[in-house]
Design a protein around this motif. Structure first.
Motif, PDB file in Angstrom:
ATOM      1  N   LEU A  15     -39.089   3.513 -50.862  1.00 51.19           N
ATOM      2  CA  LEU A  15     -38.787   1.734 -50.483  1.00 51.19           C
ATOM      3  C   LEU A  15     -39.969   2.005 -49.203  1.00 51.19           C
ATOM      4  O   LEU A  15     -40.182   0.417 -49.404  1.00 51.19           O
ATOM      5  N   THR A  16     -40.203   2.780 -47.897  1.00 52.03           N
ATOM      6  CA  THR A  16     -40.794   2.414 -47.403  1.00 52.03           C
ATOM      7  C   THR A  16     -42.123   1.939 -48.059  1.00 52.03           C
ATOM      8  O   THR A  16     -43.187   0.530 -47.815  1.00 52.03           O
ATOM      9  N   LEU A  17     -43.057   2.961 -49.196  1.00 53.46           N
ATOM     10  CA  LEU A  17     -44.745   1.858 -50.004  1.00 53.46           C
ATOM     11  C   LEU A  17     -44.076   0.552 -50.657  1.00 53.46           C
ATOM     12  O   LEU A  17     -45.061   0.255 -50.416  1.00 53.46           O
ATOM     13  N   LEU A  18     -42.827   0.469 -51.226  1.00 53.20           N
ATOM     14  CA  LEU A  18     -42.721   0.299 -51.539  1.00 53.20           C
ATOM     15  C   LEU A  18     -42.367  -1.486 -50.919  1.00 53.20           C
ATOM     16  O   LEU A  18     -43.019  -2.628 -51.380  1.00 53.20           O
ATOM     17  N   LEU A  19     -42.248  -0.403 -49.465  1.00 51.05           N
ATOM     18  CA  LEU A  19     -42.116  -2.210 -49.051  1.00 51.05           C
ATOM     19  C   LEU A  19     -44.132  -2.950 -48.318  1.00 51.05           C
ATOM     20  O   LEU A  19     -43.482  -4.351 -48.493  1.00 51.05           O
ATOM     21  N   HIS A  20     -44.325  -1.969 -47.877  1.00 55.38           N
ATOM     22  CA  HIS A  20     -45.633  -2.252 -47.619  1.00 55.38           C
ATOM     23  C   HIS A  20     -46.369  -2.873 -48.541  1.00 55.38           C
ATOM     24  O   HIS A  20     -47.416  -4.049 -49.074  1.00 55.38           O
ATOM     25  N   ASN A  21     -46.237  -2.700 -50.191  1.00 53.03           N
ATOM     26  CA  ASN A  21     -46.399  -3.238 -50.920  1.00 53.03           C
ATOM     27  C   ASN A  21     -45.949  -4.689 -51.339  1.00 53.03           C
ATOM     28  O   ASN A  21     -47.210  -5.675 -51.731  1.00 53.03           O
ATOM     29  N   GLN A  22     -45.157  -4.921 -51.158  1.00 54.87           N
ATOM     30  CA  GLN A  22     -44.119  -6.364 -50.988  1.00 54.87           C
ATOM     31  C   GLN A  22     -45.326  -7.101 -49.806  1.00 54.87           C
ATOM     32  O   GLN A  22     -45.409  -7.910 -49.637  1.00 54.87           O
ATOM     33  N   ALA A  61     -33.717  -7.202 -47.116  1.00 51.02           N
ATOM     34  CA  ALA A  61     -33.140  -6.234 -47.908  1.00 51.02           C
ATOM     35  C   ALA A  61     -33.444  -3.852 -47.514  1.00 51.02           C
ATOM     36  O   ALA A  61     -32.879  -3.722 -47.351  1.00 51.02           O
ATOM     37  N   ILE A  62     -34.622  -5.405 -47.691  1.00 49.72           N
ATOM     38  CA  ILE A  62     -35.537  -2.987 -47.947  1.00 49.72           C
ATOM     39  C   ILE A  62     -35.402  -2.929 -46.521  1.00 49.72           C
ATOM     40  O   ILE A  62     -35.307  -1.727 -46.624  1.00 49.72           O
ATOM     41  N   THR A  63     -35.839  -2.705 -45.993  1.00 53.11           N
ATOM     42  CA  THR A  63     -36.254  -2.964 -44.572  1.00 53.11           C
ATOM     43  C   THR A  63     -34.211  -2.233 -43.789  1.00 53.11           C
ATOM     44  O   THR A  63     -34.265  -1.484 -43.052  1.00 53.11           O
ATOM     45  N   ASP A  64     -33.649  -3.267 -43.994  1.00 52.67           N
ATOM     46  CA  ASP A  64     -32.166  -2.589 -44.164  1.00 52.67           C
ATOM     47  C   ASP A  64     -31.577  -1.315 -44.494  1.00 52.67           C
ATOM     48  O   ASP A  64     -31.375  -0.519 -44.075  1.00 52.67           O
ATOM     49  N   ALA A  65     -32.207  -1.344 -45.991  1.00 52.85           N
ATOM     50  CA  ALA A  65     -31.974   0.043 -47.271  1.00 52.85           C
ATOM     51  C   ALA A  65     -32.631   1.213 -45.797  1.00 52.85           C
ATOM     52  O   ALA A  65     -31.814   2.315 -45.954  1.00 52.85           O
ATOM     53  N   ILE A  66     -33.895   0.866 -45.713  1.00 49.67           N
ATOM     54  CA  ILE A  66     -34.610   1.728 -44.995  1.00 49.67           C
ATOM     55  C   ILE A  66     -33.800   2.589 -43.461  1.00 49.67           C
ATOM     56  O   ILE A  66     -33.600   3.089 -43.306  1.00 49.67           O
ATOM     57  N   THR A  67     -33.658   0.908 -42.879  1.00 49.31           N
ATOM     58  CA  THR A  67     -32.634   1.586 -41.794  1.00 49.31           C
ATOM     59  C   THR A  67     -31.477   3.108 -42.309  1.00 49.31           C
ATOM     60  O   THR A  67     -31.334   3.593 -40.820  1.00 49.31           O
ATOM     61  N   ARG A  68     -30.919   2.215 -43.244  1.00 46.51           N
ATOM     62  CA  ARG A  68     -29.396   3.050 -43.072  1.00 46.51           C
ATOM     63  C   ARG A  68     -29.798   4.583 -43.432  1.00 46.51           C
ATOM     64  O   ARG A  68     -28.953   4.864 -43.615  1.00 46.51           O
ATOM     65  N   LEU A  69     -30.762   4.701 -44.263  1.00 45.03           N
ATOM     66  CA  LEU A  69     -31.528   6.098 -44.845  1.00 45.03           C
ATOM     67  C   LEU A  69     -31.703   6.989 -43.618  1.00 45.03           C
ATOM     68  O   LEU A  69     -30.929   7.998 -43.749  1.00 45.03           O
ATOM     69  N   LEU A  70     -31.832   6.293 -42.771  1.00 48.56           N
ATOM     70  CA  LEU A  70     -33.006   7.159 -42.133  1.00 48.56           C
ATOM     71  C   LEU A  70     -32.137   7.150 -40.533  1.00 48.56           C
ATOM     72  O   LEU A  70     -31.888   8.470 -39.943  1.00 48.56           O
ATOM     73  N   ARG A  71     -30.668   6.940 -40.341  1.00 48.44           N
ATOM     74  CA  ARG A  71     -29.971   6.933 -39.527  1.00 48.44           C
ATOM     75  C   ARG A  71     -29.167   8.141 -40.070  1.00 48.44           C
ATOM     76  O   ARG A  71     -28.927   8.588 -38.580  1.00 48.44           O
ATOM     77  N   PHE A  72     -28.556   7.945 -41.001  1.00 47.66           N
ATOM     78  CA  PHE A  72     -27.686   9.485 -41.111  1.00 47.66           C
ATOM     79  C   PHE A  72     -28.497  10.904 -41.124  1.00 47.66           C
ATOM     80  O   PHE A  72     -29.762  11.713 -41.358  1.00 47.66           O
TER      81      PHE A  72
END
Length: 72
Positions: A15-22, A61-72
């Motif tokens: 998702l981070t790579l996709l965010l960079h592309n975005q 939304a992508i940033t929020d998803a990344i944050t949620r994934l890395l919290r756990f």
């Protein structure tokens, strides 16, 4: 099979790579939009601005998803 943590990290990395592309696409669109506006193609420039707003919304939304994934 990788554990959930490994899967979450791999998903966050993708998702981070996709965010960079975005962000890169957004920057390119901003340049094109500026050129269009400066050259009298205002209606197309306005449409591009709407697309940029969508990129911004989805980036959040992508940033929020990344944050949620890395919290756990």
């Amino acid at each position: 099979m990788p554990n959930d943590s490994d899967f979450d990290i791999a998903t966050a990395d993708a998702l981070t790579l996709l965010l960079h592309n975005q962000h890169a696409l957004g920057a390119a669109m901003e340049e094109v939009t500026k050129w269009l506006s400066e050259n009298g193609v205002h209606s197309v420039a306005e449409n591009a601005l709407v697309a940029l707003e969508t990129l911004d919304t989805n980036a959040k939304a992508i940033t929020d998803a990344i944050t949620r994934l890395l919290r756990f």
